[in-house]
Each structure stands twice: as structure tokens, then as C-alpha cells.
Enzyme design. Structure first.
Site, PDB file in Angstrom:
ATOM      1  N   ARG A  41      14.679 -36.993 -12.680  1.00 60.15           N
ATOM      2  CA  ARG A  41      14.206 -35.901 -13.547  1.00 60.15           C
ATOM      3  C   ARG A  41      14.315 -34.544 -12.843  1.00 60.15           C
ATOM      4  O   ARG A  41      14.497 -33.528 -13.507  1.00 60.15           O
ATOM      5  CB  ARG A  41      12.753 -36.153 -13.967  1.00 60.15           C
ATOM      6  CG  ARG A  41      12.672 -37.197 -15.057  1.00 60.15           C
ATOM      7  CD  ARG A  41      11.282 -37.331 -15.575  1.00 60.15           C
ATOM      8  NE  ARG A  41      11.306 -37.991 -16.877  1.00 60.15           N
ATOM      9  CZ  ARG A  41      10.228 -38.431 -17.500  1.00 60.15           C
ATOM     10  NH1 ARG A  41       9.039 -38.276 -16.954  1.00 60.15           N
ATOM     11  NH2 ARG A  41      10.320 -39.000 -18.678  1.00 60.15           N
ATOM     12  N   LYS A 201       8.382 -55.005 -28.934  1.00 61.42           N
ATOM     13  CA  LYS A 201       7.694 -55.171 -30.217  1.00 61.42           C
ATOM     14  C   LYS A 201       8.293 -54.373 -31.358  1.00 61.42           C
ATOM     15  O   LYS A 201       8.733 -53.240 -31.169  1.00 61.42           O
ATOM     16  CB  LYS A 201       6.234 -54.740 -30.064  1.00 61.42           C
ATOM     17  CG  LYS A 201       5.418 -55.651 -29.185  1.00 61.42           C
ATOM     18  CD  LYS A 201       4.006 -55.108 -29.091  1.00 61.42           C
ATOM     19  CE  LYS A 201       3.099 -56.090 -28.375  1.00 61.42           C
ATOM     20  NZ  LYS A 201       1.740 -55.567 -28.310  1.00 61.42           N
ATOM     21  N   GLY A 335      12.365 -45.584 -21.944  1.00 60.44           N
ATOM     22  CA  GLY A 335      11.938 -45.750 -20.552  1.00 60.44           C
ATOM     23  C   GLY A 335      12.565 -46.942 -19.859  1.00 60.44           C
ATOM     24  O   GLY A 335      13.292 -46.800 -18.878  1.00 60.44           O
ATOM     25  N   GLY A 358       9.831 -41.036 -24.848  1.00 60.19           N
ATOM     26  CA  GLY A 358       9.131 -40.829 -26.115  1.00 60.19           C
ATOM     27  C   GLY A 358       9.731 -39.699 -26.940  1.00 60.19           C
ATOM     28  O   GLY A 358       9.863 -39.818 -28.163  1.00 60.19           O
TER      29      GLY A 358
HETATM   30  P1  ADP Z   1      12.046 -48.841 -23.929  1.00 62.61           P
HETATM   31  O1  ADP Z   1      11.056 -48.364 -22.881  1.00 62.61           O
HETATM   32  O2  ADP Z   1      13.452 -48.842 -23.410  1.00 62.61           O
HETATM   33  O3  ADP Z   1      11.901 -48.089 -25.219  1.00 62.61           O
HETATM   34  P2  ADP Z   1      10.303 -50.997 -24.731  1.00 62.61           P
HETATM   35  O4  ADP Z   1       9.184 -50.302 -24.073  1.00 62.61           O
HETATM   36  O5  ADP Z   1      10.300 -51.094 -26.217  1.00 62.61           O
HETATM   37  O6  ADP Z   1      11.710 -50.378 -24.249  1.00 62.61           O
HETATM   38  O7  ADP Z   1      10.374 -52.512 -24.238  1.00 62.61           O
HETATM   39  C1  ADP Z   1      10.630 -52.862 -22.917  1.00 62.61           C
HETATM   40  C2  ADP Z   1       9.992 -54.177 -22.552  1.00 62.61           C
HETATM   41  O8  ADP Z   1      10.309 -55.206 -23.471  1.00 62.61           O
HETATM   42  C3  ADP Z   1      10.478 -54.661 -21.212  1.00 62.61           C
HETATM   43  O9  ADP Z   1       9.419 -54.558 -20.289  1.00 62.61           O
HETATM   44  C4  ADP Z   1      10.891 -56.113 -21.462  1.00 62.61           C
HETATM   45  O10 ADP Z   1      10.465 -56.995 -20.462  1.00 62.61           O
HETATM   46  C5  ADP Z   1      10.235 -56.426 -22.772  1.00 62.61           C
HETATM   47  N1  ADP Z   1      10.925 -57.524 -23.486  1.00 62.61           N
HETATM   48  C6  ADP Z   1      12.162 -57.520 -23.973  1.00 62.61           C
HETATM   49  N2  ADP Z   1      12.473 -58.710 -24.524  1.00 62.61           N
HETATM   50  C7  ADP Z   1      11.390 -59.496 -24.383  1.00 62.61           C
HETATM   51  C8  ADP Z   1      11.077 -60.847 -24.754  1.00 62.61           C
HETATM   52  N3  ADP Z   1      11.972 -61.629 -25.377  1.00 62.61           N
HETATM   53  N4  ADP Z   1       9.846 -61.317 -24.467  1.00 62.61           N
HETATM   54  C9  ADP Z   1       8.954 -60.529 -23.831  1.00 62.61           C
HETATM   55  N5  ADP Z   1       9.190 -59.249 -23.448  1.00 62.61           N
HETATM   56  C10 ADP Z   1      10.391 -58.736 -23.716  1.00 62.61           C
HETATM   57 MG    MG Z   2       8.935 -48.631 -22.785  1.00 58.84          MG
END
Ligand code: ADP
Ligand code: MG
Length: 378
Positions: A41, A201, A335, A358
């Protein structure tokens, strides 16, 4: 609408307050001094700082770090200022408060080309309250304001929003690029536009899914959130991470795609640990990769599995490699997604890797970012 950038600022001899997002991870290894664990960053703001200095500005950097409740030495920007000085190759002293008479004196005494870093702006509650009196204190003594803190642009705080109404305000080069790339993604993507969405999720990504299902030609869904889609189509996901109360949302996304002739790809095979789905399978990787290879634009957010465990990082790596090898415009935001990409050493192979987790997702959702809105249009 493009924002007025520093290209329109005659910076010579001007005292410029530059909001950067230096909210970097600080790690304290046992019995060792604390260090900046990831300086990306800081690096991302260097072009703006360099351009301002070359044009003869007096550059005063302002950032938050963490979520302090009042002044908290553990969340001082001292280490960050030190790292910025190393990267810039010029001294970056730290003023011990972001406002006040002592800081005002130091700002007054700076010469063109010099750089000063202000202490953590969140040490003052007026920052997050966007208190006009605090914004006025921040603006005091400056001739112009530059916002390069894209990662904080979804917050209406005094240093990201309030102060933009008190000084002539300009977008920094990073903020400008982030807004241009992410806006173009939604408004004029080279087609086919493939969106790959994963992460834990559905509930945290529902607005991202709704926005993308209205724009993309192909929506490829993996990660934990795919479980809820699979359950919605009748599959038994056993003890996998799932959100039964979001199955209706999943069905609505699928229906919205069908209605406009967009294709939704759900996993056709998975990697299990006992009775839990923890990654997409090989055939799914092949299908997603084939669409990525044929795409005009790919946007990716959200890991395909529990990538923090090497046994379940395969799907995430397959997506990153497919994107690195594609001739499409490739954009990554989020993230953990960016963290995975950096770990794989593939960040440089993308068209754009967003510095704003975000903030990037809110732009993709079609929301207005207060920090961006407060800057006049070009
Ligand atoms: P980002 O930060 O890129 O937007 P998220 O915060 O939505 O992504 O999700 C990231 C998390 O999702 C990771 O820590 C990963 O371990 C978890 N994850 C992905 N697939 C699964 C799964 N099948 N079961 C449990 N956790 C998962
Ligand atoms: Mg995340």
C-alpha cells in the site's frame, strides 16, 4: 465521471495535504522489533508522491492505521514513515499529532520537495465522526488536498471526505486509476465478460453477485459460497460451510442470470475433507479456466477454496494461473483474493490488482464512494 486529478494541480510551492492509505499490516516477531509485513500500500502511493514532489509541492502525508480508540502508541505510523522514507529515498519525519500548533509550525517550515508524515489520524475521534471542526483543523495551513487513499474511499471520514470540501481537492494517481478501471469494468467491459466469484459466504457478497449477474456474460461461482448455490439446486453439501437462509438469494441470482441469458457456472466436482467441501475440483478448474482463456474481461473476487491450507489452494491457484495466461483485461479485488495472488507471485501478471478490498467491492456493487464523490469532476 472522471475526477479532477493532480494533473490539473499547479503544485509549485503549495502545501499539499495528501491522504494515503498506509493502513499496512505490522508484525512483531518474538524478541524482535516490529516491522511492516507488507508495504504494497505504501508502494502504491509512490507515483502520486513523486509527481507532487517533482512539481515542487510540499507533501504532507496523512493516513490511518488500524482502529485505535484514542491515541495508542502501538498504532503509531512511525514504522510506516520509516518504510516510506526508504522507498522514496528522502527523509519522511513523523509529526507526533496530525493537528495542532506544533504540527502547523512544522508544516510551515517545510521547503518544496520535502515530505512530512502526520501521526495516525484516527487518534482523534473527530476523524471517524467526520466532525467539521476536526476537518477544519486538518485543512488548516494547506493550499490543496489530494486523495490517493482508495482503500479508505468508502468511508465518509474527516480526512477522506470532510476536508475535500474545505480545500481545492484532487484525485491522486492511484485513486484515479482504481476508479477508472473498476468503473470501466461495469460500464464498458470487453466481452465476453467473465466474473469469477468465491470466498466464504453468499451473505457478505450478495450485492456483488446481484450487480455482476446484471452485467457479466458468465458468472463462475466457487469457494464456500458455491455450497449454498449447490444446496439451492438440491445437492447434499453435508457438513460444508453453507447458509440455508441464503438459498432463496442463490435461486434469485440463478433466475436473474437465466432471464438475461447469462451463463452461471457452479462447481461440477469438489475437493472434500471428510464431509466438508474445501475446494473446487479439477474438472471445475478446467471449465472455469476455459472461460477465462476465451474472455475479453475477467473480474475475480474471492478464493475458490480454503486456500490458507495448501491442500485446498489448488482451485485458487488454477484461477490465478488461467488469468495470468489470458489475453483478457484481468482485474482482481478483495482482501484474501489479492493476498492469494501475491503469495503465488502472479500479481504483476494482472491488468489491475485493486488496493481497496471493501472500497473496490462497493464500487462493483454500484455504490458511490464518499471519498470519490467529494472530489470535483474533471
Ligand atoms: P475476499 O477477501 O477476497 O473478498 P472473502 O473474504 O469473501 O474473500 O473470503 C475469503 C475466505 O473464504 C478465505 O479465508 C477462504 O479460506 C474462505 N473459503 C473459501 N472457500 C471456502 C470453503 N469451501 N470452505 C470454507 N472457507 C472457504
Ligand atoms: Mg475477505
Amino acid at each position: 465521471m472522471a475526477k479532477r486529478t493532480i494533473a490539473a494541480l499547479d503544485a509549485r510551492g503549495k502545501r499539499v495535504l495528501v491522504r494515503v492509505d498506509f493502513n499496512v499490516p505490522i508484525e512483531t516477531p518474538p524478541d524482535m522489533p516490529a516491522v511492516v509485513a507488507d508495504d504494497s500500500r505504501i508502494r502504491a502511493a509512490l507515483p502520486t508522491i513523486a509527481a507532487l514532489r517533482e512539481n515542487g509541492a510540499i507533501v504532507v502525508l496523512c493516513s490511518h492505521l488500524g482502529r485505535p480508540k484514542g491515541a495508542d502508541r502501538k498504532l503509531s505510523l512511525a514504522l510506516v514513515a520509516k518504510r516510506a522514507a526508504e522507498l522514496l529515498g528522502v527523509p519522511v519525519p513523523l509529526a507526533h499529532d496530525c493537528v495542532g500548533p506544533e504540527t502547523a509550525r512544522r508544516v510551515r517550515e517545510l521547503e518544496p520537495g520535502e515530505v512530512l508524515m502526520l501521526e495516525n489520524v484516527r487518534f482523534h475521534p473527530g476523524e471517524e465522526q467526520n466532525d467539521p471542526a476536526f476537518a477544519a483543523l486538518l485543512a488548516d495551513g494547506f493550499d490543496a488536498y489530494v486523495n490517493d487513499a482508495f482503500g479508505a474511499a468508502h468511508r465518509a471520514h474527516a480526512s477522506t471526505e470532510g476536508v475535500a470540501h474545505l480545500l481545492p481537492a484532487y484525485a491522486g494517481l492511484l485513486l484515479d486509476k482504481e476508479v477508472r478501471v473498476l468503473t470501466a469494468l461495469l460500464e464498458s467491459p470487453a466481452r465476453p465478460f467473465v466474473a469469477v466469484i468465491g470466498g466464504a459466504k453468499v451473505s457478505t457478497k450478495i450485492d456483488v453477485l446481484k450487480s455482476l449477474v446484471a452485467k457479466a456474460d458468465v458468472l463462475a461461482i466457487g469457494g464456500g459460497m458455491a455450497n449454498t448455490f449447490l444446496a439451492a439446486t438440491g445437492m447434499d453439501i453435508k457438513a460444508s460451510l453453507g447458509e440455508p437462509d441464503r438459498e432463496a438469494d442463490a435461486r434469485a441470482i440463478l433466475a436473474a442470470a437465466t432471464a438475461r441469458g447469462a451463463e452461471v457456472l457452479l462447481p461440477v466436482d469438489m475437493r472434500w475433507s471428510g464431509d466438508r467441501i474445501l475446494d473446487i475440483g479439477e474438472e471445475t478448474e478446467r471449465q472455469f479456466a476455459a472461460h477465462i482463456a476465451a474472455a475479453g474481461t475477467v473480474f475475480w473476487n474471492g478464493p475458490m477454496g480454503l486456500f490458507e491450507q495448501p491442500d485446498y489452494a489448488h482451485g485458487t491457484e488454477a484461477i490465478a494461473r488461467a488469468m495470468a495466461g489470458s489475453s483478457a483485461v484481468t482485474v482482481v479485488g478483495g482482501g484474501e483474493s489479492v493476498q492469494a495472488l501475491v503469495q503465488l507471485g502472479l500479481a504483476d501478471r494482472m491488468t489491475h490488482v485493486s488496493t481497496g478490498g471493501g472500497a473496490a467491492l462497493e464500487l462493483i456493487e454500484g455504490k458511490k464512494l464518499p471519498g470519490v464523490e467529494a472530489i470535483p469532476n474533471a
